[in-house]
Scaffold this motif. Structure first.
Motif, short mmCIF file in Angstrom:
data_model
loop_
_atom_site.label_atom_id
_atom_site.label_comp_id
_atom_site.label_asym_id
_atom_site.label_seq_id
_atom_site.Cartn_x
_atom_site.Cartn_y
_atom_site.Cartn_z
N VAL A 299 0.79 -1.38 -0.01
CA VAL A 299 -0.05 0.03 0.03
C VAL A 299 0.81 1.32 -0.03
O VAL A 299 1.71 1.33 0.91
CB VAL A 299 -0.85 0.12 1.30
N ASN A 300 0.76 2.10 -1.13
CA ASN A 300 1.66 3.33 -1.26
C ASN A 300 0.88 4.62 -0.56
O ASN A 300 0.47 5.34 -1.37
CB ASN A 300 1.73 3.45 -2.78
N LEU A 301 0.68 4.67 0.63
CA LEU A 301 0.30 5.44 1.23
C LEU A 301 1.25 6.18 2.63
O LEU A 301 2.00 5.76 2.88
CB LEU A 301 -1.18 5.09 2.31
N GLN A 302 0.81 7.37 2.59
CA GLN A 302 1.61 8.33 3.66
C GLN A 302 1.36 7.42 5.05
O GLN A 302 0.51 7.20 5.39
CB GLN A 302 1.38 9.76 3.90
N PRO A 303 2.46 7.44 5.97
CA PRO A 303 3.89 8.09 5.68
C PRO A 303 4.92 7.21 4.96
O PRO A 303 6.08 7.92 4.65
CB PRO A 303 4.09 8.14 7.31
N ALA A 304 4.51 5.85 4.56
CA ALA A 304 5.68 5.06 3.83
C ALA A 304 5.49 5.38 2.51
O ALA A 304 6.47 5.04 1.82
CB ALA A 304 5.36 3.69 4.21
N GLY A 305 4.42 5.86 2.03
CA GLY A 305 4.37 6.22 0.63
C GLY A 305 3.74 7.53 0.30
O GLY A 305 4.06 8.57 0.89
N LYS A 306 2.77 7.75 -0.89
CA LYS A 306 2.60 9.17 -1.28
C LYS A 306 1.00 9.30 -1.23
O LYS A 306 0.33 10.53 -1.20
CB LYS A 306 3.06 9.37 -2.67
N TYR A 307 0.22 8.28 -1.38
CA TYR A 307 -1.33 8.37 -1.39
C TYR A 307 -1.99 8.53 -0.10
O TYR A 307 -1.37 8.23 1.08
CB TYR A 307 -1.87 7.30 -2.33
#
Length: 568
Positions: A299-307
């Motif tokens: 999963v590309n979600l904040q805080p590890a990603g951007k979405y």
């Protein structure tokens, strides 16, 4: 029905109980209908949960439809952003209060309405202790706010932007302008912080109707799901399906797999351990490392990603993640529907492969919670590699020690602070007993002199927690904490600290003999919490360490639905 013990019979007690509840209820309300409490954490002082009164009305509709009697039961509500000194201090109190309300009242089942960080864990702890039919309706995340055309991640961007102000890369005026844009709607944080994580954990544990967790709070489908949940809890009462039937060891292992796959909050570790403890399930820190540490981050979600969470929902949500990880899930673990968690996963789809990655093309190949041990953390510490800087996951540096939060705030911006980019910042006195309540301070702001040099991450070690919306190379939940006699209380500025995440070690380069000869300094001991009365004293005297979930020692284990003595 359990409620028949109050409402049945023609004697004085039955008369009293029925008469006082005849305030618009139908005549047959006491003739065998299930009475369902709605443990409702709606509160204007918990802004993330302020919409739960509306959710409750739809749950009520479903309960009526299924032949039950719905009853609003306000529960202790904890607003993460407002409660002082920290909401974690009150999680166990909220759990204990809800547990006793469930046990003391004439109810046959309970629907748990939560959203903000501590509300879902406390409700699940309570329901586990009483063990009558229960399910969760997560309140859901807020919609994505934007500022000057850029999406804002609630929490994560607060940390990022505030550091940019300190580094003089962003004006204070613009920072304050973003404040009005960050919270766009009802709902909890829209990053993969603790609130989002715990809603997902509740579904992974089987305590949510599959497919609901992650539905945005303003989405009308949440109200539809709430009504369905109201219908389902009545069926669960008739079936006798209880939390202990649903949340078994395999359910917790499924939650650990999900935690890794979504890049969830480290706070889930202490919450899952506490819930398991209430059920008598032998869940340990080693289970998190053994089961989750090699799971790919999808999963590309904040805080590890951007979405953000709105993107996660439109991209397919948790069921799409589960489909990718199905071979890692326990096929026997069931949900509140009474069917396996894995049932129907073949129908799940990923609709945006940049938001939810496939197993073949993960965001990171292995990013679950890593558990560290060594002479600095004999009972363990945790780190979230997905939110850390890869170059710091193996590191040796000199310690810069802060004896309390106050000490940290007083010195961190001192231009003469003896630190460089290789230093290891250590903050102690922030554990369950030491603060008290284990505040979210482990992701310490950078020293001003390091910000001025362009440094945005350093190794930081603390016996406290950090927000699920935070990021950085942060070792936290160090156990035993300094206030419980842990070696973190013995570290001196200048000692060399060795971190090796791959090897799962955290050590201080001091001999055992030298370490044993040391005693905590006066400033360290003076910084520990001291309370002579009330909840804080009870908490300090009985709270356990982070490696077992920070519950109170006398609340561990299920005690069942029965009250000790009958009234009247």
């Amino acid at each position: 029905m359990r409620s028949a013990h109050w409402y049945g019979g023609k004697d004085r007690d039955g008369f009293i109980h029925r008469a006082w509840m005849r305030r618009g209820l139908p005549k047959d309300a006491f003739d065998g209908r299930p009475h369902i409490a709605i443990a409702n954490t709606a509160s204007d002082l918990t802004p993330c949960n302020s919409h739960l009164n509306e959710v409750m009305e739809y749950v009520k509709n479903g309960i009526w439809e299924a032949g039950g009697v719905p009853l609003n039961m306000p529960a202790v509500s904890l607003g993460e952003t407002l409660v002082r000194p920290t909401a974690m201090l009150w999680r166990n109190m909220a759990a204990m209060a809800t547990e006793e309300l469930i046990r003391a009242n004439p109810i046959d089942g309970v629907v748990l309405l939560g959203g903000c960080d501590k509300t879902i864990p406390s409700l699940l702890m309570a329901a586990s202790s009483v063990d009558i039919p229960a399910l969760v309706v997560p309140g859901g995340p807020m919609l994505t706010g934007t500022f000057q055309g850029t999406p804002l991640g609630c929490g994560t961007d607060v940390f990022r932007l505030s550091e940019e102000v300190r580094a003089k890369k962003l004006s204070e005026a613009k920072f304050l302008d973003s404040e009005s844009a960050m919270i766009r709607s009802r709902g909890h944080c829209n990053t993969m912080g603790t609130a989002s994580t715990m809603g997902i954990m509740a579904e992974a544990l089987g305590m949510v109707i599959p497919g609901i967790a992650g539905t945005p709070a303003p989405d009308s489908r949440l109200l539809q799901y709430s009504q369905e949940s109201g219908r389902r809890i009545v069926e669960m009462v008739h079936e006798g399906l209880k939390p202990s039937d649903i949340m078994v060891k395999g359910s917790f292992l499924n939650a650990i797999v999900a935690l890794a796959g979504i890049g969830g909050s480290t706070n889930a570790v202490v919450h899952l351990l506490a819930i398991a403890g209430r059920l008598g399930i032998d869940l340990t820190l080693d289970d998190f490392d053994r089961t989750g540490s090699r799971v790919p981050l999808l999963v590309n979600l904040q805080p590890a990603g951007k979405y953000l969470m709105e993107d996660f929902h439109r991209a397919g949500g948790l069921r799409a993640v589960f489909k990718e990880l199905e071979d890692l899930l326990d096929p026997k673990a069931i949900t509140v529907l009474g069917t396996p968690l894995v049932k129907g996963l073949s129908e799940a789809e990923i609709y945006d492969t940049d938001v939810i990655r496939s197993r073949k093309e993960p965001l990171q190949p292995s990013a679950g919670i890593a558990v560290l041990r060594g002479n600095l953390a004999p009972l363990g510490a945790v780190i979230k590699p997905a939110a850390a800087s890869a170059n710091l996951l193996k590191h040796r540096g000199k310690a810069m020690v802060f004896d309390s939060i106050e000490d940290f705030k007083a010195r961190i911006n001192d231009p003469n602070l003896d630190v460089d980019e290789n230093s290891v910042l250590i903050l102690r006195g922030c554990g369950p007993k030491g603060y008290p309540g284990m505040p979210e301070v482990s992701n310490m702001p950078m020293p001003q002199k390091m910000l001025d040099k362009g440094v945005r991450d350093m190794v930081r070690i603390c016996d406290g927690r950090m927000s699920g919306t935070a990021y950085g190379t942060v070792v936290l939940h160090v156990a035993p904490e300094a206030a419980a006699g842990g070696p973190l209380g013995l570290v001196q500025t200048g000692d060399f600290i060795e971190l090796d995440v791959e090897a799962r070690t955290l050590n201080i380069d001091v001999s055992d003999a030298d370490l044993a000869a040391r005693k905590p300094n006066t400033a360290t001991v003076d910084g520990f919490a001291k309370s002579a009365r009330g909840w804080q004293k009870l908490y300090i005297d009985h709270v356990m360490q982070a490696d077992t979930g920070c519950d109170l020692d006398f609340l561990v284990g299920s005690s069942g639905e029965h009250i000790s003595r009958e009234s009247h």
